[in-house]
Design a protein around this motif. Structure first.
Motif, PDB file in Angstrom:
ATOM      1  N   PRO A   1     104.031  45.527  92.700  1.00  0.00           N
ATOM      2  CA  PRO A   1     103.779  44.862  94.185  1.00  0.00           C
ATOM      3  C   PRO A   1     102.522  44.128  94.208  1.00  0.00           C
ATOM      4  CG  PRO A   1     103.269  47.255  94.115  1.00  0.00           C
ATOM      5  CD  PRO A   1     103.957  46.894  92.739  1.00  0.00           C
TER       6      PRO A   1
ATOM      7  N   LYS B   1     113.250  57.424  85.653  1.00  0.00           N
ATOM      8  CA  LYS B   1     114.040  56.760  85.416  1.00  0.00           C
ATOM      9  C   LYS B   1     114.770  56.829  83.987  1.00  0.00           C
ATOM     10  CE  LYS B   1     111.258  53.190  87.628  1.00  0.00           C
ATOM     11  NZ  LYS B   1     109.823  53.651  87.232  1.00  0.00           N
TER      12      LYS B   1
ATOM     13  N   GLY C   1      98.333  42.668  89.290  1.00  0.00           N
ATOM     14  CA  GLY C   1      97.086  42.462  89.609  1.00  0.00           C
ATOM     15  C   GLY C   1      96.776  40.780  89.661  1.00  0.00           C
TER      16      GLY C   1
ATOM     17  N   GLY D   1     102.685  54.232  91.081  1.00  0.00           N
ATOM     18  CA  GLY D   1     103.309  53.717  89.782  1.00  0.00           C
ATOM     19  C   GLY D   1     102.640  54.151  88.560  1.00  0.00           C
ATOM     20  N   VAL D   2     103.032  54.550  87.324  1.00  0.00           N
ATOM     21  CA  VAL D   2     102.344  55.066  86.255  1.00  0.00           C
ATOM     22  C   VAL D   2     102.813  54.341  84.978  1.00  0.00           C
ATOM     23  CG1 VAL D   2     101.541  57.316  87.212  1.00  0.00           C
ATOM     24  CG2 VAL D   2     103.599  57.093  85.936  1.00  0.00           C
TER      25      VAL D   2
ATOM     26  N   LYS E   1     100.027  50.512  90.941  1.00  0.00           N
ATOM     27  CA  LYS E   1      99.505  51.262  89.877  1.00  0.00           C
ATOM     28  C   LYS E   1      98.032  51.186  89.837  1.00  0.00           C
ATOM     29  CE  LYS E   1      98.089  51.169  85.243  1.00  0.00           C
ATOM     30  NZ  LYS E   1      97.486  49.909  84.561  1.00  0.00           N
ATOM     31  N   SER E   2      97.093  52.051  89.533  1.00  0.00           N
ATOM     32  CA  SER E   2      95.681  51.892  89.095  1.00  0.00           C
ATOM     33  C   SER E   2      95.133  53.180  88.487  1.00  0.00           C
ATOM     34  CB  SER E   2      94.992  51.592  90.341  1.00  0.00           C
ATOM     35  OG  SER E   2      93.636  51.262  89.881  1.00  0.00           O
TER      36      SER E   2
ATOM     37  N   TRP F   1     108.333  46.941  92.611  1.00  0.00           N
ATOM     38  CA  TRP F   1     107.879  47.098  91.436  1.00  0.00           C
ATOM     39  C   TRP F   1     106.777  45.894  91.187  1.00  0.00           C
ATOM     40  CZ3 TRP F   1     108.399  43.964  87.066  1.00  0.00           C
ATOM     41  CH2 TRP F   1     109.447  43.542  86.760  1.00  0.00           C
TER      42      TRP F   1
ATOM     43  N   GLN G   1     115.151  49.239  92.846  1.00  0.00           N
ATOM     44  CA  GLN G   1     113.571  48.945  92.539  1.00  0.00           C
ATOM     45  C   GLN G   1     113.785  47.730  91.572  1.00  0.00           C
ATOM     46  OE1 GLN G   1     110.566  50.578  89.753  1.00  0.00           O
ATOM     47  NE2 GLN G   1     110.858  52.243  91.319  1.00  0.00           N
TER      48      GLN G   1
ATOM     49  N   ILE H   1      95.459  39.104  93.248  1.00  0.00           N
ATOM     50  CA  ILE H   1      94.237  39.730  93.754  1.00  0.00           C
ATOM     51  C   ILE H   1      93.276  38.817  94.082  1.00  0.00           C
ATOM     52  CG2 ILE H   1      92.291  41.602  93.529  1.00  0.00           C
ATOM     53  CD1 ILE H   1      94.966  42.987  93.673  1.00  0.00           C
TER      54      ILE H   1
ATOM     55  N   ASN I   1      93.993  51.489  97.610  1.00  0.00           N
ATOM     56  CA  ASN I   1      95.340  50.993  97.699  1.00  0.00           C
ATOM     57  C   ASN I   1      96.066  51.886  98.604  1.00  0.00           C
ATOM     58  OD1 ASN I   1      94.724  49.007  96.006  1.00  0.00           O
ATOM     59  ND2 ASN I   1      95.916  49.939  94.144  1.00  0.00           N
TER      60      ASN I   1
ATOM     61  N   GLY J   1     101.480  42.093  91.770  1.00  0.00           N
ATOM     62  CA  GLY J   1     101.969  41.027  90.557  1.00  0.00           C
ATOM     63  C   GLY J   1     101.287  41.466  89.520  1.00  0.00           C
TER      64      GLY J   1
ATOM     65  N   TRP K   1     117.473  49.760  84.006  1.00  0.00           N
ATOM     66  CA  TRP K   1     117.834  48.488  83.827  1.00  0.00           C
ATOM     67  C   TRP K   1     119.285  48.538  83.662  1.00  0.00           C
ATOM     68  CZ3 TRP K   1     114.486  44.140  84.214  1.00  0.00           C
ATOM     69  CH2 TRP K   1     113.375  44.440  83.883  1.00  0.00           C
TER      70      TRP K   1
ATOM     71  N   ASN L   1     116.371  47.058  89.003  1.00  0.00           N
ATOM     72  CA  ASN L   1     116.784  45.744  88.213  1.00  0.00           C
ATOM     73  C   ASN L   1     118.155  45.507  88.240  1.00  0.00           C
ATOM     74  OD1 ASN L   1     113.956  45.164  87.448  1.00  0.00           O
ATOM     75  ND2 ASN L   1     114.262  47.044  86.221  1.00  0.00           N
TER      76      ASN L   1
ATOM     77  N   ILE M   1     104.953  50.751  95.147  1.00  0.00           N
ATOM     78  CA  ILE M   1     104.502  51.679  94.049  1.00  0.00           C
ATOM     79  C   ILE M   1     103.483  50.977  93.256  1.00  0.00           C
ATOM     80  CG2 ILE M   1     106.332  53.364  93.956  1.00  0.00           C
ATOM     81  CD1 ILE M   1     107.670  51.615  91.647  1.00  0.00           C
TER      82      ILE M   1
HETATM   83  P1  NAD Z   1     100.944  46.412  90.042  1.00  0.00           P
HETATM   84  O1  NAD Z   1     101.399  45.056  90.595  1.00  0.00           O
HETATM   85  O2  NAD Z   1     100.831  47.685  90.651  1.00  0.00           O
HETATM   86  O3  NAD Z   1      99.503  45.926  89.662  1.00  0.00           O
HETATM   87  C1  NAD Z   1      98.809  47.037  88.836  1.00  0.00           C
HETATM   88  C2  NAD Z   1      97.620  46.315  88.315  1.00  0.00           C
HETATM   89  O4  NAD Z   1      96.627  45.736  89.362  1.00  0.00           O
HETATM   90  C3  NAD Z   1      96.392  47.310  87.872  1.00  0.00           C
HETATM   91  O5  NAD Z   1      96.730  47.729  86.309  1.00  0.00           O
HETATM   92  C4  NAD Z   1      95.013  46.727  87.872  1.00  0.00           C
HETATM   93  O6  NAD Z   1      94.953  45.888  86.838  1.00  0.00           O
HETATM   94  C5  NAD Z   1      95.300  45.860  89.354  1.00  0.00           C
HETATM   95  N1  NAD Z   1      95.041  46.508  90.518  1.00  0.00           N
HETATM   96  C6  NAD Z   1      95.442  47.500  91.125  1.00  0.00           C
HETATM   97  N2  NAD Z   1      94.939  47.875  92.098  1.00  0.00           N
HETATM   98  C7  NAD Z   1      93.850  47.103  92.368  1.00  0.00           C
HETATM   99  C8  NAD Z   1      93.020  46.783  93.268  1.00  0.00           C
HETATM  100  N3  NAD Z   1      92.750  47.577  94.534  1.00  0.00           N
HETATM  101  N4  NAD Z   1      91.856  45.852  93.338  1.00  0.00           N
HETATM  102  C9  NAD Z   1      92.126  45.147  91.968  1.00  0.00           C
HETATM  103  N5  NAD Z   1      92.951  45.097  91.165  1.00  0.00           N
HETATM  104  C10 NAD Z   1      93.955  46.287  91.082  1.00  0.00           C
HETATM  105  O7  NAD Z   1     101.693  46.418  88.669  1.00  0.00           O
HETATM  106  P2  NAD Z   1     102.724  47.437  87.741  1.00  0.00           P
HETATM  107  O8  NAD Z   1     101.768  48.612  87.548  1.00  0.00           O
HETATM  108  O9  NAD Z   1     103.320  46.411  86.755  1.00  0.00           O
HETATM  109  O10 NAD Z   1     103.660  47.865  89.158  1.00  0.00           O
HETATM  110  C11 NAD Z   1     103.551  48.950  89.388  1.00  0.00           C
HETATM  111  C12 NAD Z   1     104.528  50.263  89.158  1.00  0.00           C
HETATM  112  O11 NAD Z   1     105.906  49.533  89.318  1.00  0.00           O
HETATM  113  C13 NAD Z   1     104.398  50.716  87.716  1.00  0.00           C
HETATM  114  O12 NAD Z   1     103.321  51.453  87.335  1.00  0.00           O
HETATM  115  C14 NAD Z   1     105.766  51.277  87.718  1.00  0.00           C
HETATM  116  O13 NAD Z   1     105.740  52.525  88.318  1.00  0.00           O
HETATM  117  C15 NAD Z   1     106.730  50.341  88.531  1.00  0.00           C
HETATM  118  N6  NAD Z   1     107.298  49.288  87.477  1.00  0.00           N
HETATM  119  C16 NAD Z   1     108.676  49.416  87.329  1.00  0.00           C
HETATM  120  C17 NAD Z   1     109.428  48.565  86.753  1.00  0.00           C
HETATM  121  C18 NAD Z   1     110.763  48.716  86.487  1.00  0.00           C
HETATM  122  O14 NAD Z   1     111.407  48.104  85.723  1.00  0.00           O
HETATM  123  N7  NAD Z   1     111.638  49.595  87.282  1.00  0.00           N
HETATM  124  C19 NAD Z   1     108.590  47.585  85.879  1.00  0.00           C
HETATM  125  C20 NAD Z   1     107.244  47.188  86.205  1.00  0.00           C
HETATM  126  C21 NAD Z   1     106.780  48.291  86.919  1.00  0.00           C
END
Ligand code: NAD
Length: 274
Positions: free
Chosen positions: A189, A75, A193, A20-21, A230-231, A187, A161, A196, A240, A191, A109, A140, A228
Motif C-alpha cells: 500500500p 496464503k 516505501g 503485512g509481514v 509492513k514495517s 498489497w 488482494q 514516502i 502507520n 509502494g 497467485w 493477484n 496491510i
Molecule cells: P509496503 O508498501 O507496506 O511498504 C513497506 C516498506 O515501506 C517498509 O519495508 C519500509 O521500508 C517502508 N515504510 C513502512 N512504513 C513506513 C513509514 N511510516 N515511514 C517510512 N517508511 C515506511 O510494502 P510491502 O511489504 O511490499 O506490502 C505490504 C504487505 O502486503 C506485505 O508485507 C504482504 O503482507 C503483502 N503483500 C502481498 C503480496 C501478494 O502477492 N499478495 C505481494 C506483496 C506484498
C-alpha cells in the motif's frame, strides 16, 4: 483506537487496516507482530511463501488480546496449487500458525500456466464448508479468472488482494470488484516505501499534521480499501496505525488520484507470474 471494519460478501467482518509481514524473517516475525498487536492492529497478513508463519504463530500464542480478537490471513503458495496438495498445504500452515480456525485463506497467485487454480478453489470451498476457514479469497486475480471461479463453483471470492498504491490505483479492477461484491485489499500500500518521499504527499500531510505514509494509508481507507502496510520499526508500526483521527478532503483525494501511472506497477504481473 480500533480499525474500522468492512463486511465481506460472506457476512464476516475484516479490519480495514492490517499488518503485512512479507520479507520479515521468521526469527523476527514474533517481535514485529507483537509490536503491531500492541499498537492496535488485529489483522495480520502472512503467507506460506513468506516462511514466517511459525513466528507469526508465536506472536498469536503470546498475544494479550486473545485469538478471537485477531484476524489471521495466510496464503497458499503457488507450487501447492491443486486439490489434494492444497488440503495438505493448509494443514501445514495451520500447524505452524497453531490456530484452530483461519479467518482468511487466499490463493497467492492465479498462476494460470499451472492450470490448477480452479481445483485449488474447490479445496478452499471444502475447507470453508467444513468450518476450518471463515472466509476464502484470492490474490493477484484478473477478472476472467474470478468469473471462472464463480461460474464453476458458485462461490465468488470474498477478497482479491492486489498491488495497489497511489502510483498504481487499479481503477478498472476496483470498479469490477465493487460490482461483483469482492473486497479489495491493497498489497504494497505504500509502494514498498517508494512513495514516502513524494513531496506532494508530504505537503498534504502537513495540512493535517500527518506524515506522507499516513496520508497514503488514509487514502486507502477513505477509498474503502483494506490496507496491510509492513514495517519492522516499532515507531513506524505505531505511525502507520495512527490514522483514525483525520480524513482527507475531496480536494486532496483528487490530487492523489492524479498520481496514478499506467507503468506504476512495482511487483510481478499476475497475467504471467507464478
Ligand atoms: P509496503 O508498501 O507496506 O511498504 C513497506 C516498506 O515501506 C517498509 O519495508 C519500509 O521500508 C517502508 N515504510 C513502512 N512504513 C513506513 C513509514 N511510516 N515511514 C517510512 N517508511 C515506511 O510494502 P510491502 O511489504 O511490499 O506490502 C505490504 C504487505 O502486503 C506485505 O508485507 C504482504 O503482507 C503483502 N503483500 C502481498 C503480496 C501478494 O502477492 N499478495 C505481494 C506483496 C506484498
Amino acid at each position: 483506537m480500533n480499525s474500522p471494519v468492512i463486511r465481506l460478501n460472506d457476512g464476516y467482518e475484516i479490519p480495514q487496516l492490517g499488518f503485512g509481514v512479507w520479507q520479515v524473517p521468521n526469527a523476527g516475525a514474533a517481535a514485529a507482530v507483537t509490536a503491531a498487536i500492541d499498537a492496535g492492529y488485529r489483522l495480520i497478513d502472512t503467507a506460506a511463501a513468506y516462511r514466517n508463519e511459525e513466528g507469526v504463530g508465536d506472536a498469536i500464542a503470546a498475544s494479550p488480546v486473545g485469538r478471537d480478537a485477531l484476524f489471521i490471513t495466510t496464503k497458499l503458495a503457488n507450487p501447492d496449487q491443486g486439490y489434494e496438495s492444497t488440503l495438505r498445504a493448509f494443514d501445514a500452515s495451520m500447524k505452524l500458525l497453531r490456530i484452530e480456525k483461519l479467518d482468511l485463506y487466499l490463493i497467492h497467485w492465479q498462476a494460470v500456466h499451472r492450470g490448477a487454480y480452479l481445483d485449488t478453489w474447490k479445496a478452499f470451498v471444502k475447507l470453508r464448508d467444513e468450518g476450518r476457514i471463515a472466509s476464502i479469497g484470492v490474490s493477484n486475480f484478473t477478472v476472467p479468472n474470478l468469473e471462472r471461479l464463480r461460474d464453476e463453483t458458485g462461490v465468488m471470492p470474498s477478497v482479491n488482494q492486489i498491488e495497489l498504491h497511489p502510483r498504481f490505483q487499479q481503477k478498472a479492477l476496483r470498479a469490477y470488484h465493487a460490482k461483483a461484491g469482492i473486497a479489495t485489499e491493497s498489497w504494497s500500500p505504500l509502494g514498498q516505501g517508494s512513495l514516502i518521499d513524494d513531496p506532494q504527499l508530504a505537503a498534504i500531510g502537513r495540512k493535517y499534521g500527518k506524515t506522507a505514509a499516513q496520508v497514503i494509508l488514509r487514502w486507502h481507507l477513505d477509498l474503502g480499501l483494506i490496507a496491510i502496510p509492513k514495517s519492522v520499526t516499532p515507531a513506524r508500526i505505531v505511525e502507520n496505525f495512527d490514522l483514525f483521527d483525520f480524513r482527507l478532503s475531496e480536494e486532496d483525494i483528487a490530487a492523489i488520484d492524479k498520481l496514478d501511472r499506467p507503468d506504476g506497477r512495482i511487483g510481478p504481473d499476475p497475467e504471467v507470474f507464478g
